[in-house]
Design a protein around this motif. Structure first.
Motif, mmCIF file in Angstrom:
data_model
loop_
_atom_site.group_PDB
_atom_site.id
_atom_site.type_symbol
_atom_site.label_atom_id
_atom_site.label_comp_id
_atom_site.label_asym_id
_atom_site.label_seq_id
_atom_site.Cartn_x
_atom_site.Cartn_y
_atom_site.Cartn_z
ATOM 1 N N PHE A 647 0.884 -1.320 0.167
ATOM 2 C CA PHE A 647 0.121 0.139 0.388
ATOM 3 C C PHE A 647 0.620 1.611 0.009
ATOM 4 O O PHE A 647 2.096 1.034 1.094
ATOM 5 C CB PHE A 647 -0.986 -0.143 1.152
ATOM 6 C CG PHE A 647 -2.024 1.011 1.121
ATOM 7 C CD1 PHE A 647 -3.260 1.113 0.328
ATOM 8 C CD2 PHE A 647 -1.845 2.073 1.604
ATOM 9 C CE1 PHE A 647 -3.921 1.923 0.225
ATOM 10 C CE2 PHE A 647 -2.742 3.240 1.901
ATOM 11 C CZ PHE A 647 -3.915 2.743 0.952
ATOM 12 N N GLY A 648 0.305 1.962 -0.678
ATOM 13 C CA GLY A 648 1.211 3.540 -0.691
ATOM 14 C C GLY A 648 2.119 3.795 -2.051
ATOM 15 O O GLY A 648 2.319 4.548 -2.578
ATOM 16 N N THR A 649 2.557 2.500 -2.897
ATOM 17 C CA THR A 649 3.238 2.259 -4.276
ATOM 18 C C THR A 649 2.081 2.389 -5.573
ATOM 19 O O THR A 649 2.824 3.581 -6.628
ATOM 20 C CB THR A 649 4.045 1.366 -4.182
ATOM 21 O OG1 THR A 649 3.579 0.188 -4.321
ATOM 22 C CG2 THR A 649 5.304 1.182 -3.129
ATOM 23 N N GLY A 650 1.395 2.116 -5.059
ATOM 24 C CA GLY A 650 0.663 2.694 -6.381
ATOM 25 C C GLY A 650 -0.700 3.334 -6.521
ATOM 26 O O GLY A 650 -0.079 4.558 -6.020
ATOM 27 N N TYR A 651 -1.616 3.176 -6.668
ATOM 28 C CA TYR A 651 -2.970 4.299 -6.657
ATOM 29 C C TYR A 651 -3.185 4.650 -5.674
ATOM 30 O O TYR A 651 -3.869 5.951 -4.982
ATOM 31 C CB TYR A 651 -4.732 3.919 -7.715
ATOM 32 C CG TYR A 651 -3.696 4.327 -9.098
ATOM 33 C CD1 TYR A 651 -3.984 5.025 -9.912
ATOM 34 C CD2 TYR A 651 -3.726 3.234 -9.401
ATOM 35 C CE1 TYR A 651 -3.927 4.907 -11.101
ATOM 36 C CE2 TYR A 651 -3.121 2.445 -10.680
ATOM 37 C CZ TYR A 651 -3.298 3.077 -11.847
ATOM 38 O OH TYR A 651 -3.135 3.304 -13.001
ATOM 39 N N SER A 652 -3.007 4.168 -4.403
ATOM 40 C CA SER A 652 -3.688 3.824 -3.275
ATOM 41 C C SER A 652 -4.998 4.842 -2.706
ATOM 42 O O SER A 652 -5.471 5.566 -1.804
ATOM 43 C CB SER A 652 -2.450 4.648 -2.158
ATOM 44 O OG SER A 652 -0.983 4.265 -2.363
ATOM 45 N N ALA A 670 9.574 0.892 1.108
ATOM 46 C CA ALA A 670 9.582 2.034 0.665
ATOM 47 C C ALA A 670 9.899 3.062 1.816
ATOM 48 O O ALA A 670 10.490 3.722 1.735
ATOM 49 C CB ALA A 670 9.133 2.074 -0.485
ATOM 50 N N PHE A 671 8.176 3.043 1.903
ATOM 51 C CA PHE A 671 8.195 4.524 3.393
ATOM 52 C C PHE A 671 8.844 4.134 5.364
ATOM 53 O O PHE A 671 9.061 4.948 5.233
ATOM 54 C CB PHE A 671 6.592 4.378 3.323
ATOM 55 C CG PHE A 671 6.652 4.822 2.722
ATOM 56 C CD1 PHE A 671 5.853 5.393 1.860
ATOM 57 C CD2 PHE A 671 4.657 3.542 1.195
ATOM 58 C CE1 PHE A 671 5.495 6.140 -0.020
ATOM 59 C CE2 PHE A 671 4.949 4.282 0.326
ATOM 60 C CZ PHE A 671 4.934 5.507 0.052
#
Length: 786
Positions: A647-652, A670-671
């Motif tokens: 979660f957070g790397t795509g459209y989210s 990554a976050f």
């Protein structure tokens, strides 16, 4: 309109045969009555068909003209011989011509336009019939009676038109198409009518005695009843219906008909001597016209064959959609250029449209074809004048260009080709934008390379352009070939990896930082080949997805993971509440049977559905949201829980969390990697945690590798973490020792909680001191059993 059924048609066919037999047995008196009955029932049936609207109006009008002509011919007939009755012969001839016109319309509909060859062959048959009619009927009448020439000629035209009618019916039958019963009934009816005409004609000139009249009338009776049977048959509309595609005619039947039309009249002219000058002139003129017609037909056939051969050659060397040269032409020209020593090099630009399938799926294949034609036109206009632009297949185009030298820059031309896609494509459905990936390859002439080598290199470069993000140009180098060969070798080996027991599942614990206990595991696939080399999941998972193997591998992983967790629970390696997380590929969600695979795995492993987490990515729900929602709802009905991975790397998109049945979100590594020293990432993680709490979703942080990261996540309120700080993924046999080593984690988390309460987030005045404290805690990191 409801079908009439076949029973009425069979009844009328049977009546026709029975009444014809009665007419032949009882003679002219009773036969005339049956003849009138036969004509009356045909008229009634035509009226009935007209009222039921089984046929179009124009066709019914033509059939009505046929009936009217024959009716007038019968009403105006007398006891005088047929060769003396001009009016009946004229109307009978007109009726036959109307039938020929009707059959011509049907032939035209079956061929999408009646071929000139059929008309020419029919003319030859008609001329041959005229010669026979002159020799056997007209000339004997003129020689033995005082009949007027116009009446005798009209009488003689009856048989040639009948021959044309028979030829056209034979042409209609001998098509590479189904032959419904109505067609056979209609053919039989017309044949009987023609035979009846021939019987009466031979009687009129004395070749048959008057006793043959009963048989002629019987044949007419049968013809009328069979015509009614054909008209009433349910398959009759299909006989006259237009065909969307041309129907190939069988040439053998036409060849036989035209051959007999030539041979028999010539034999008749040869064995019979001319009686007078008029007979000689008519024979000569008729034979000359027939010879001219045959010569014209042969010339036409030769030219048509030449045109057909030329069209086939063009079709074999060009793309039917765009008109560009095809692969065959490209290979020929490339081989010729590569063999020539006068050319320095040959360069090929391989153009592949990006995401072209979306146009076909959303706007239809017609719009896709329109887009391909526009792209072909633009590429042909943009390419150098000495280049060949071709379409290989689908959405793949190539530009082949001879170059002065191998070292000459190739990208400027590629940039010109890329500029083709800067403007939208004006389709009938609206403007659309397309991009392209271009692979460039060059080979020196005279080095022994082939066109296939050149295309393969350019194709490899094109795929390289797609792999780095599409909408760009890639120039081939030897490393690409090595990578492509390595990828092919991996793909081949992956097909047998399962049967060779090369694939295994490793498991990474998921820790509840508030209690310091391991609550679950994530199953991760690993591939160790028989030679001892390891293949990274980042390398073989995409290969499995593109090659369609991921569905089978995913089903295996699901059963393996659930069975392993059941075993751990049974031998008390972990509590009964422990869960297993299994990653799901978007390909697995595309079909309707994935929930059945999950149900089977739970049944065979005896694992409660509550203990299974399925991790999906955002792309799984965005590519086909309706299918994804249907599958996830089916999984929810089973009791399986679903987590949104990375979660957070795509459209989210929040709509994903609201629309789909999700119970967990996993913060991408990554976050987490920068959460301890980057204010922006820390703010994003805080937002995700708050959002998850407000939506009632459990949040897991992936990729936790340092005490600092764990401390910040704990302070922000993250309850579950996984990563190398906790444990690397380990083999199932090492899980018991790994969990034993993780018993010290409670001490770490307690120390971390204490440190978190004493410190501020990085950026405060005590940041340096607390970083030193975190580094001191890092010495307490548990050692993984791996």
């Amino acid at each position: 309109m409801a079908s009439l059924g076949t029973r009425p048609s069979r009844c009328f066919a049977a009546l026709g045969i029975a009444f014809a037999a009665l007419t032949a047995l009882l003679g002219t008196g009773f036969g005339d009555i049956l003849y009138v009955v036969a004509m009356a029932q045909l008229v009634v049936s035509m009226v009935f068909v007209a009222r039921t609207r089984r046929f179009e109006r124009g066709f019914l009008v033509l059939v009505g003209l046929v009936g009217a002509c024959y009716l007038v011919a019968n009403l105006t007939s007398s006891d005088a011989p047929a060769y003396e009755a001009v009016l009946p012969a004229l109307f009978a001839l007109m009726g036959t011509l109307c039938i020929i016109a009707a059959i011509g319309i049907v032939l035209g509909r079956r061929r999408n336009g009646m071929a000139d060859g059929v008309v020419g062959d029919a003319l030859i048959v008609g001329l041959g019939g005229w010669i026979l009619s002159w020799v056997l009927l007209v000339q004997p009448v003129l020689a033995t009676t005082t009949a007027a020439v116009p009446a005798a000629v009209l009488f003689g035209f009856t048989q040639p038109t009948a021959c044309v009618l028979l030829f056209m019916m034979a042409t209609l039958i001998f098509t590479r198409l189904e032959r419904p019963p109505a067609l056979w009934l209609l053919t039989t009816a017309l044949f009987c009518s023609i035979v009846g005409d021939l019987v009466y004609a031979l009687m009129n000139v004395g070749h048959l005695g008057l006793g043959a009249e009963r048989f002629g009338t019987a044949i007419y009776v049968a013809a009328y009843f069979l015509g009614t049977a054909a008209v009433l048959h349910p398959t009759m509309p299909s006989v006259i219906a237009a065909r969307p595609e041309p129907v190939e005619m069988v040439p053998f039947g036409r060849l036989i008909g035209t051959t007999f039309a030539l041979v028999i009249p010539m034999l008749a002219l040869t064995v019979s001597a001319s009686h007078d000058t008029t007979d000689l002139v008519v024979r000569a003129i008729s034979a000359s016209i027939l010879a001219g017609a045959v010569t014209t037909r042969v010339v036409y056939s030769v030219r048509a064959n030449a045109r057909a051969q030329g069209a086939l050659q063009v079709q074999a060397r060009s793309d039917p959609l765009t008109g560009l040269p095809n692969r065959t032409v490209v290979l020929e020209h490339a081989d010729m250029l590569l063999r020539s020593t006068s050319n320095g090099a040959v360069t090929l630009y391989f153009v592949d449209l990006d995401r072209f399938k979306g146009i076909n799926d959303s706007l239809g294949h017609g719009a896709g074809d329109e887009a391909l034609r526009i792209v072909a036109s633009r590429l042909a206009a943009a390419a150098p004048v000495d280049a060949i632009v071709a379409r290989l297949s689908g959405d793949e185009f190539v530009v082949l260009k001879p170059s002065a030298s191998l070292d000459r820059p190739t990208t400027p031309i590629a940039d010109v080709l890329m500029a083709v896609f800067t403007e939208p494509l004006a389709l009938s459905a609206g403007d659309v934008f397309l991009t392209a990936s271009i692979g460039v390859a060059a080979l020196g002439a005279g080095v022994g390379a082939t066109a296939s080598d050149l295309i393969r290199r350019a194709d490899t470069a094109m795929y390289r352009a797609k792999s780095v993000g599409r909408n760009c140009v890639a120039v081939f180098d030897e490393s690409m070939h090595a990578r492509a060969a390595h990828r092919l070798e991996l793909e081949t080996a992956l097909h047998r990896a399962l049967e060779r027991n090369e694939l295994q599942l490793y498991h990474q614990p998921i820790l509840n930082v508030r209690t310091g206990t391991v609550t679950g595991f994530e199953a991760l696939m690993r591939w160790r080949r028989q030679d001892g080399s390891d293949v990274s999941p980042a390398e073989f998972i995409p290969i499995a997805e593109e090659g369609g193997m991921i569905v089978g591998l995913g089903a295996w992983a699901l059963l393996e993971a659930t069975t392993q967790l059941r075993q751990w629970i049974d031998d008390e390696t972990c509590p009964a509440s422990s869960t297993m997380s299994v990653n799901v590929s978007p390909k697995q969600l595309e079909g309707d049977g994935f929930h059945a695979v999950v149900r089977e795995a739970l049944h065979r492993s005896r694992l409660p559905a509550r203990n299974l987490w399925l991790e999906v990515t955002e792309s799984s729900m965005i590519d086909d949201p309706e299918q994804a929602l249907r599958t996830l709802d089916q999984l929810a009905d089973l009791g399986v829980r679903v987590a949104l991975d990375d979660f957070g790397t795509g459209y989210s998109s929040l709509s994903l969390l609201q629309r789909f049945p999700l119970q967990r979100i996993k913060i991408d590594r990554a976050f987490v990697n920068r959460v301890a020293d980057n204010d922006h990432d820390r703010a994003l993680v805080r937002t995700i945690l708050a959002m998850g709490e407000s939506l009632g979703l459990e949040v897991v942080a992936e990729g936790v590798e340092t005490i600092e990261q764990l401390a910040v996540l704990t302070q922000l309120g993250c309850s579950h973490v996984q990563g190398y700080l906790i444990s690397r993924p380990v083999h199932a046999n090492a899980m018991r020792s790994t969990l034993s080593a993780l018993a010290d984690v409670r001490t770490i988390t307690q120390s971390t909680d204490k440190a978190s309460r004493q410190r501020q987030l990085p950026g405060s005045s005590t940041e340096g001191h607390e970083a030193d404290s975190d580094r001191a805690h890092s010495a307490q990191r548990p050692r993984s059993a791996s």
